[in-house]
Design a protein around this motif. Structure first.
Motif, PDB file in Angstrom:
ATOM      1  N   UNK A 157       0.849  -1.192   0.000  1.00  0.00           N
ATOM      2  CA  UNK A 157       0.000   0.000   0.000  1.00  0.00           C
ATOM      3  C   UNK A 157       0.884   1.241   0.000  1.00  0.00           C
ATOM      4  N   UNK A 158       0.577   2.163  -0.909  1.00  0.00           N
ATOM      5  CA  UNK A 158       1.299   3.424  -1.035  1.00  0.00           C
ATOM      6  C   UNK A 158       0.371   4.580  -0.718  1.00  0.00           C
ATOM      7  N   UNK A 159       0.990   5.745  -0.445  1.00  0.00           N
ATOM      8  CA  UNK A 159       0.158   6.908  -0.138  1.00  0.00           C
ATOM      9  C   UNK A 159      -0.204   7.719  -1.367  1.00  0.00           C
ATOM     10  N   UNK A 160       0.150   7.218  -2.566  1.00  0.00           N
ATOM     11  CA  UNK A 160      -0.284   7.891  -3.790  1.00  0.00           C
ATOM     12  C   UNK A 160      -0.494   6.864  -4.891  1.00  0.00           C
ATOM     13  N   UNK A 161      -1.380   7.198  -5.816  1.00  0.00           N
ATOM     14  CA  UNK A 161      -1.623   6.337  -6.975  1.00  0.00           C
ATOM     15  C   UNK A 161      -0.378   6.245  -7.847  1.00  0.00           C
ATOM     16  N   UNK A 162       0.380   7.331  -7.953  1.00  0.00           N
ATOM     17  CA  UNK A 162       1.561   7.352  -8.818  1.00  0.00           C
ATOM     18  C   UNK A 162       2.614   6.356  -8.359  1.00  0.00           C
ATOM     19  N   UNK A 163       2.791   6.202  -7.053  1.00  0.00           N
ATOM     20  CA  UNK A 163       3.792   5.258  -6.550  1.00  0.00           C
ATOM     21  C   UNK A 163       3.361   3.813  -6.807  1.00  0.00           C
ATOM     22  N   UNK A 164       2.068   3.525  -6.699  1.00  0.00           N
ATOM     23  CA  UNK A 164       1.590   2.187  -7.048  1.00  0.00           C
ATOM     24  C   UNK A 164       1.848   1.896  -8.515  1.00  0.00           C
ATOM     25  N   UNK A 165       1.656   2.903  -9.371  1.00  0.00           N
ATOM     26  CA  UNK A 165       1.923   2.746 -10.802  1.00  0.00           C
ATOM     27  C   UNK A 165       3.399   2.484 -11.049  1.00  0.00           C
ATOM     28  N   UNK A 166       4.274   3.194 -10.339  1.00  0.00           N
ATOM     29  CA  UNK A 166       5.712   3.010 -10.515  1.00  0.00           C
ATOM     30  C   UNK A 166       6.135   1.600 -10.115  1.00  0.00           C
ATOM     31  N   UNK A 167       5.599   1.096  -9.024  1.00  0.00           N
ATOM     32  CA  UNK A 167       5.910  -0.267  -8.572  1.00  0.00           C
ATOM     33  C   UNK A 167       5.543  -1.277  -9.647  1.00  0.00           C
ATOM     34  N   UNK A 168       4.372  -1.116 -10.233  1.00  0.00           N
ATOM     35  CA  UNK A 168       3.931  -2.037 -11.286  1.00  0.00           C
ATOM     36  C   UNK A 168       4.879  -2.013 -12.477  1.00  0.00           C
ATOM     37  N   UNK A 169       5.327  -0.839 -12.882  1.00  0.00           N
ATOM     38  CA  UNK A 169       6.244  -0.761 -14.021  1.00  0.00           C
ATOM     39  C   UNK A 169       7.569  -1.428 -13.709  1.00  0.00           C
ATOM     40  N   UNK A 170       8.068  -1.268 -12.489  1.00  0.00           N
ATOM     41  CA  UNK A 170       9.315  -1.938 -12.108  1.00  0.00           C
ATOM     42  C   UNK A 170       9.153  -3.453 -12.212  1.00  0.00           C
ATOM     43  N   UNK A 171       8.019  -3.975 -11.751  1.00  0.00           N
ATOM     44  CA  UNK A 171       7.771  -5.414 -11.844  1.00  0.00           C
ATOM     45  C   UNK A 171       7.725  -5.886 -13.291  1.00  0.00           C
ATOM     46  N   UNK A 172       7.065  -5.120 -14.150  1.00  0.00           N
ATOM     47  CA  UNK A 172       6.948  -5.544 -15.542  1.00  0.00           C
ATOM     48  C   UNK A 172       8.255  -5.370 -16.307  1.00  0.00           C
ATOM     49  N   UNK A 173       9.082  -4.418 -15.887  1.00  0.00           N
ATOM     50  CA  UNK A 173      10.420  -4.337 -16.457  1.00  0.00           C
ATOM     51  C   UNK A 173      11.189  -5.628 -16.198  1.00  0.00           C
ATOM     52  N   UNK A 174      11.064  -6.168 -14.993  1.00  0.00           N
ATOM     53  CA  UNK A 174      11.762  -7.409 -14.671  1.00  0.00           C
ATOM     54  C   UNK A 174      11.316  -8.546 -15.589  1.00  0.00           C
ATOM     55  N   UNK A 175      10.022  -8.623 -15.896  1.00  0.00           N
ATOM     56  CA  UNK A 175       9.524  -9.652 -16.810  1.00  0.00           C
ATOM     57  C   UNK A 175      10.153  -9.523 -18.191  1.00  0.00           C
ATOM     58  N   UNK A 176      10.127  -8.297 -18.721  1.00  0.00           N
ATOM     59  CA  UNK A 176      10.616  -8.084 -20.078  1.00  0.00           C
ATOM     60  C   UNK A 176      12.111  -8.324 -20.180  1.00  0.00           C
ATOM     61  N   UNK A 177      12.865  -7.817 -19.214  1.00  0.00           N
ATOM     62  CA  UNK A 177      14.319  -7.949 -19.265  1.00  0.00           C
ATOM     63  C   UNK A 177      14.746  -9.392 -19.038  1.00  0.00           C
ATOM     64  N   UNK A 178      14.074 -10.104 -18.141  1.00  0.00           N
ATOM     65  CA  UNK A 178      14.417 -11.512 -17.920  1.00  0.00           C
ATOM     66  C   UNK A 178      14.163 -12.344 -19.166  1.00  0.00           C
ATOM     67  N   UNK A 179      13.053 -12.085 -19.862  1.00  0.00           N
ATOM     68  CA  UNK A 179      12.784 -12.837 -21.092  1.00  0.00           C
ATOM     69  C   UNK A 179      13.804 -12.498 -22.164  1.00  0.00           C
ATOM     70  N   UNK A 180      14.201 -11.246 -22.234  1.00  0.00           N
ATOM     71  CA  UNK A 180      15.247 -10.863 -23.175  1.00  0.00           C
ATOM     72  C   UNK A 180      16.567 -11.534 -22.802  1.00  0.00           C
ATOM     73  N   UNK A 181      16.807 -11.728 -21.509  1.00  0.00           N
ATOM     74  CA  UNK A 181      17.997 -12.459 -21.076  1.00  0.00           C
ATOM     75  C   UNK A 181      18.005 -13.887 -21.577  1.00  0.00           C
ATOM     76  N   UNK A 182      16.852 -14.543 -21.552  1.00  0.00           N
ATOM     77  CA  UNK A 182      16.760 -15.908 -22.085  1.00  0.00           C
ATOM     78  C   UNK A 182      17.036 -15.913 -23.583  1.00  0.00           C
ATOM     79  N   UNK A 183      16.471 -14.925 -24.285  1.00  0.00           N
ATOM     80  CA  UNK A 183      16.725 -14.815 -25.731  1.00  0.00           C
ATOM     81  C   UNK A 183      18.220 -14.724 -26.001  1.00  0.00           C
TER      82      UNK A 183
END
Length: 281
Positions: A157-183
């Protein structure tokens, strides 16, 4: 509670289903057939977003992106009741989350941003990571609802909507970069004489092991239609990350290019692991 749920894509359907046992749920989707299963389980079908939110205590939106939220809510002047709570599950940039929070405040609506971390299997099992930020009143109302699909220890839980959005982007960056690592591991291995299977075995116990475990079967079978997270969605989210950062993200830039290329070749609705298809053969 009287809940309106707008947006019944793969994830939206799973989340809305968890609300049915305890709440009065009205659902809407641009393609009406997407609501059929939920209506069969007790939800009410609305013919329009405005019909869905009429009298609602809580409005969930789970749409493809910010443009869809603007179309359905902002530009349409969606008549969400004053002092109702709007919980937006749509993946957004921090700037977009601030934009929608401001619109909600202007219309006397409580706003919370609550994207999820995980794919369809954990959604069904009520084991998602869930992020939540926004107006204190919106967070108070939304928290027990989003806990219906959250793993017990995976609600942040964050005290702003923007910080929750930032957390989500960090998580999805990990997905994309890890898959690119496998490639790139597959490419390096092939250049050095290893077969794709030998490369996947070599990655066992590495930092890429979770990705190989999650996507290895798809790579081995060359079957990418059991979509847990689509190429188009991760490509869209990658653009949000690149638009948000003030610093270079070269690994993400490579992954974003691969996702865009796969989408242009007709694989937008396939699982994002399809970016490794050519190298896993």
């Amino acid at each position: 509670m009287r809940i309106a749920f707008l947006g019944l894509g793969r994830m939206g359907r799973e989340l809305a289903r968890h609300l049915l046992d305890e709440h009065d749920v009205t659902v809407w989707n641009r393609t009406a057939a997407a609501a059929d299963g939920l209506v069969g389980e007790g939800a009410r079908r609305a013919g329009s977003p405005a019909e869905a939110v009429d009298g609602a205590d809580v409005v969930f939106t789970a749409l493809f992106g910010a443009d869809a939220v603007r179309e359905v809510v902002v530009n349409a002047r969606l008549p969400i009741p004053a002092e109702a709570t709007w919980v937006d599950v749509t993946t957004l940039s921090p700037a977009q989350a601030r934009e929608f929070a401001a619109w909600a405040a202007e219309h006397e609506v409580w706003y919370a941003h609550s994207p999820v971390v995980g794919s369809l299997a954990p959604a069904r099992a009520r084991a998602l990571g869930v992020l939540l930020g926004g107006d204190p009143e919106a967070v108070r109302v939304a928290e027990p609802l989003v806990r219906l699909w959250a793993a017990p220890d995976r609600l942040r839980v964050y005290d702003s909507a923007a910080l929750a959005a930032a957390d989500k982007l960090v998580n999805n960056l990990a997905l994309a970069v890890a898959m690119q690592g496998v490639v790139e591991a597959l490419r390096l291995g092939r250049s050095a004489g290893l077969s794709p299977e030998q490369v996947l075995a070599a990655l066992d116990g590495s930092m890429l092991t979770p990705t190989v475990k999650a996507k290895g079967e798809a790579l081995r079978s060359a079957a990418y239609s059991d979509t847990q997270f689509s190429t188009d969605l991760l490509a869209k989210d990658s653009r949000l990350m690149l638009d948000t950062t003030r610093l270079p993200l070269p690994a993400l830039t490579a992954a974003a290019a691969a996702l865009l290329d796969a989408s242009r070749r007709g694989h937008g609705d396939d699982d994002f692991s399809v970016i490794a298809a050519d190298d896993a053969r």
